[in-house]
Design a protein around this motif. Structure first.
Motif, mmCIF file in Angstrom:
data_model
loop_
_atom_site.group_PDB
_atom_site.id
_atom_site.type_symbol
_atom_site.label_atom_id
_atom_site.label_comp_id
_atom_site.label_asym_id
_atom_site.label_seq_id
_atom_site.Cartn_x
_atom_site.Cartn_y
_atom_site.Cartn_z
ATOM 1 N N SER A 32 0.816 -1.215 0.000
ATOM 2 C CA SER A 32 0.000 0.000 0.000
ATOM 3 C C SER A 32 0.850 1.265 0.000
ATOM 4 O O SER A 32 0.812 2.050 0.952
ATOM 5 C CB SER A 32 -0.945 -0.010 1.211
ATOM 6 O OG SER A 32 -0.233 -0.246 2.418
ATOM 7 N N ASP A 36 -0.050 5.200 -4.564
ATOM 8 C CA ASP A 36 -0.927 4.283 -5.294
ATOM 9 C C ASP A 36 -2.252 4.201 -4.534
ATOM 10 O O ASP A 36 -2.435 3.380 -3.647
ATOM 11 C CB ASP A 36 -0.273 2.903 -5.395
ATOM 12 C CG ASP A 36 -1.014 1.953 -6.321
ATOM 13 O OD1 ASP A 36 -2.240 2.122 -6.482
ATOM 14 O OD2 ASP A 36 -0.369 1.038 -6.869
ATOM 15 N N ALA A 37 -3.179 5.091 -4.893
ATOM 16 C CA ALA A 37 -4.442 5.192 -4.140
ATOM 17 C C ALA A 37 -5.222 3.896 -4.164
ATOM 18 O O ALA A 37 -5.832 3.507 -3.160
ATOM 19 C CB ALA A 37 -5.289 6.337 -4.698
ATOM 20 N N ALA A 38 -5.222 3.206 -5.307
ATOM 21 C CA ALA A 38 -5.963 1.943 -5.406
ATOM 22 C C ALA A 38 -5.381 0.900 -4.457
ATOM 23 O O ALA A 38 -6.122 0.140 -3.821
ATOM 24 C CB ALA A 38 -5.945 1.431 -6.842
ATOM 25 N N VAL A 40 -3.657 1.517 -1.654
ATOM 26 C CA VAL A 40 -3.989 1.934 -0.283
ATOM 27 C C VAL A 40 -5.432 1.579 0.036
ATOM 28 O O VAL A 40 -5.750 1.103 1.139
ATOM 29 C CB VAL A 40 -3.737 3.443 -0.101
ATOM 30 C CG1 VAL A 40 -4.284 3.919 1.248
ATOM 31 C CG2 VAL A 40 -2.248 3.753 -0.193
ATOM 32 N N ASN A 41 -6.323 1.775 -0.925
ATOM 33 C CA ASN A 41 -7.740 1.466 -0.688
ATOM 34 C C ASN A 41 -7.974 -0.024 -0.478
ATOM 35 O O ASN A 41 -8.872 -0.416 0.275
ATOM 36 C CB ASN A 41 -8.591 1.994 -1.837
ATOM 37 C CG ASN A 41 -8.750 3.504 -1.777
ATOM 38 O OD1 ASN A 41 -8.436 4.131 -0.764
ATOM 39 N ND2 ASN A 41 -9.234 4.101 -2.851
ATOM 40 N N GLY A 63 -10.779 9.773 -0.260
ATOM 41 C CA GLY A 63 -9.497 10.455 -0.371
ATOM 42 C C GLY A 63 -9.612 11.701 -1.228
ATOM 43 O O GLY A 63 -10.585 11.899 -1.956
ATOM 44 N N GLY A 68 -5.392 7.950 -1.239
ATOM 45 C CA GLY A 68 -6.392 6.959 -0.885
ATOM 46 C C GLY A 68 -7.367 7.430 0.169
ATOM 47 O O GLY A 68 -7.240 8.517 0.751
ATOM 48 N N ASP A 69 -8.367 6.577 0.415
ATOM 49 C CA ASP A 69 -9.401 6.865 1.408
ATOM 50 C C ASP A 69 -8.842 6.743 2.826
ATOM 51 O O ASP A 69 -7.752 6.194 3.048
ATOM 52 C CB ASP A 69 -10.559 5.865 1.273
ATOM 53 C CG ASP A 69 -11.262 5.954 -0.069
ATOM 54 O OD1 ASP A 69 -11.050 6.952 -0.790
ATOM 55 O OD2 ASP A 69 -12.017 5.012 -0.385
ATOM 56 N N ASP A 93 -0.530 3.639 4.837
ATOM 57 C CA ASP A 93 0.334 3.777 3.659
ATOM 58 C C ASP A 93 1.770 3.449 4.054
ATOM 59 O O ASP A 93 2.157 3.558 5.220
ATOM 60 C CB ASP A 93 0.239 5.189 3.075
ATOM 61 C CG ASP A 93 0.695 6.268 4.053
ATOM 62 O OD1 ASP A 93 0.263 6.227 5.228
ATOM 63 O OD2 ASP A 93 1.480 7.153 3.656
ATOM 64 N N SER A 152 -4.115 7.719 5.050
ATOM 65 C CA SER A 152 -3.562 7.203 3.794
ATOM 66 C C SER A 152 -2.316 7.905 3.277
ATOM 67 O O SER A 152 -1.772 7.488 2.246
ATOM 68 C CB SER A 152 -4.646 7.293 2.715
ATOM 69 O OG SER A 152 -5.105 8.635 2.588
ATOM 70 N N ASP A 153 -1.836 8.953 3.953
ATOM 71 C CA ASP A 153 -0.719 9.701 3.354
ATOM 72 C C ASP A 153 0.299 10.196 4.373
ATOM 73 O O ASP A 153 1.019 11.160 4.117
ATOM 74 C CB ASP A 153 -1.259 10.879 2.536
ATOM 75 C CG ASP A 153 -2.012 11.906 3.391
ATOM 76 O OD1 ASP A 153 -2.279 11.610 4.576
ATOM 77 O OD2 ASP A 153 -2.327 12.982 2.872
#
Length: 384
Positions: A32, A36-38, A40-41, A63, A68-69, A93, A152-153
């Motif tokens: 994650s 890469d938002a996908a 992380v999700n 997000g 990501g969310d 993340d 997520s970040d």
């Protein structure tokens, strides 16, 4: 907030290191990376399901800024949501790009287990989930409502989640952060101030073979700047360049070069001075343009009476469990910077022991899993 005279039953919950490892493995193998938002999700999906199965009310927070969310999980409590409670704050993340598992697979080696993000900070996050799982299974009532906030970040300074973190913290009485334990097993009661900067040099292109002298290299100027910037480091304020991109073709004098610089200081005034110096930088030549932009900043978090009372409470629990915990202010930021700076009693570094964060030697120490889980369970069950 004083520990009870009688030993609290949460300190004797039946934690099992093998069960913790079995649950942690899928989390570590769900790569994650922040950008890469996908990915992380997908990790948020795993954690959401785990927390929902324990009875938490799950809020999925979309997000933004391309990240990501986030997930907020509130556990039912007789006092309801309006009473300030305990916020367990963690990020899911990692710095490791997808594909790192091929180089750093889940591997048990004696008393350690390796894997991307296992130490920073999926191990501590999963440990916290295991703590609330055991509390609920034992029918122990927590004095305060418990909420998990998974973001997520964090690894890039929390640019898209700081407002969410501060909003949730403002509704909380305590914040517990299961970032990695210190090398001596201690916890974190303060963190240094941190600022990030984005630099760009713009030169003049030319053919590197036929007309080399007509060009002005953006990379050459950036190299000069990085050497000068890192030379500004003192005991009070440090500067380091960690990302560097420049050029397109080897046979072309580069037009652009980009770099990212991190500055860290123990005191806010020192960081503010460092920021001024960075923003005042100029190019060494009129023929190459230099731009410096300030990026994400984490405020200094200095321990106050509320933080130290929280630490003393945790230390009392640890001693009841047969070990001791020191405390320290730490370099390297976390989301605890934000909540601590807000004046919310925050205790950081409650996660697992290990080493190698952000490297291909990242690992946790198996022997720390049960003691740290019991400490987290003790905090969740006794803070009031």
């Amino acid at each position: 907030m004083d520990a009870a005279t009688a030993r609290h039953p949460a300190l004797d919950l039946p934690f099992d290191a093998e069960a913790i490892l079995a649950g942690l493995k899928p989390w570590v193998e769900c790569e994650s990376p922040t950008f890469d938002a996908a990915a992380v999700n997908r990790m948020m999906d795993l954690a959401s399901r785990e927390l929902a199965l324990l009875g938490a009310r799950i809020d999925r927070i979309p997000g933004r800024m391309g990240f990501g969310d986030c997930v907020r999980a509130r556990f039912p409590h007789p006092a309801g949501d309006a009473v300030p409670g305990i916020l367990v704050m963690a990020h899911l993340d990692t710095v490791h790009p997808v594909g790192t598992l091929a180089k750093l697979p889940w591997r048990r080696d004696g008393g350690t287990v390796r894997g991307p993000g296992i130490f920073d900070m999926k191990g501590g996050t999963y440990l916290s989930v295991e703590a609330i799982r055991r509390i609920l299974a034992a029918g122990i009532a927590t004095p305060l409502p418990v909420t998990f906030l998974l973001t997520s970040d964090e690894e890039i300074g929390s640019p898209s989640t700081r407002d969410l973190i501060e909003a949730e913290a403002s509704r909380s009485r305590y914040v517990l952060v299961p970032e990695p334990a210190r090398p001596d097993g201690g916890v974190v009661t303060g963190r240094y101030a941190i600022a990030r900067f984005n630099l760009r040099t713009t030169g003049r292109p030319s053919h590197a073979g036929a007309t080399l002298g007509e060009g002005r290299s953006a990379i050459r100027e950036m190299c000069r700047q990085v050497l000068a910037i890192e030379a500004m480091t003192t005991e009070d304020c440090t500067f380091s360049a960690g990302v560097f991109h420049g050029g397109t073709w080897v046979n072309c004098v580069p037009t652009h070069c980009d770099a990212e610089v991190l500055s860290m200081a123990k005191r806010q005034a020192d960081l503010d001075s460092g920021v001024e110096r960075m923003l005042a930088l100029t190019s060494s030549t009129n023929e190459v343009l230099l731009e410096v932009k300030r990026g994400v900043t984490r405020p200094v978090w200095e321990p106050d009476g509320g933080v130290m009372a929280l630490y003393d409470h945790a230390r009392g629990l640890a001693r009841s469990l047969g070990f001791d915990i020191s405390h320290q202010s730490s370099g390297g930021g976390s989301d605890g910077n934000f909540t601590g700076a807000m004046g919310i009693p925050t205790l950081d570094g409650l996660g697992v022991g290990g080493a190698g964060a952000h490297t291909l030697d990242e690992h946790i120490a198996i022997g720390t899993l049960v003691p740290r889980a019991k400490l987290m369970a003790g905090l969740l069950s006794t803070l009031s």
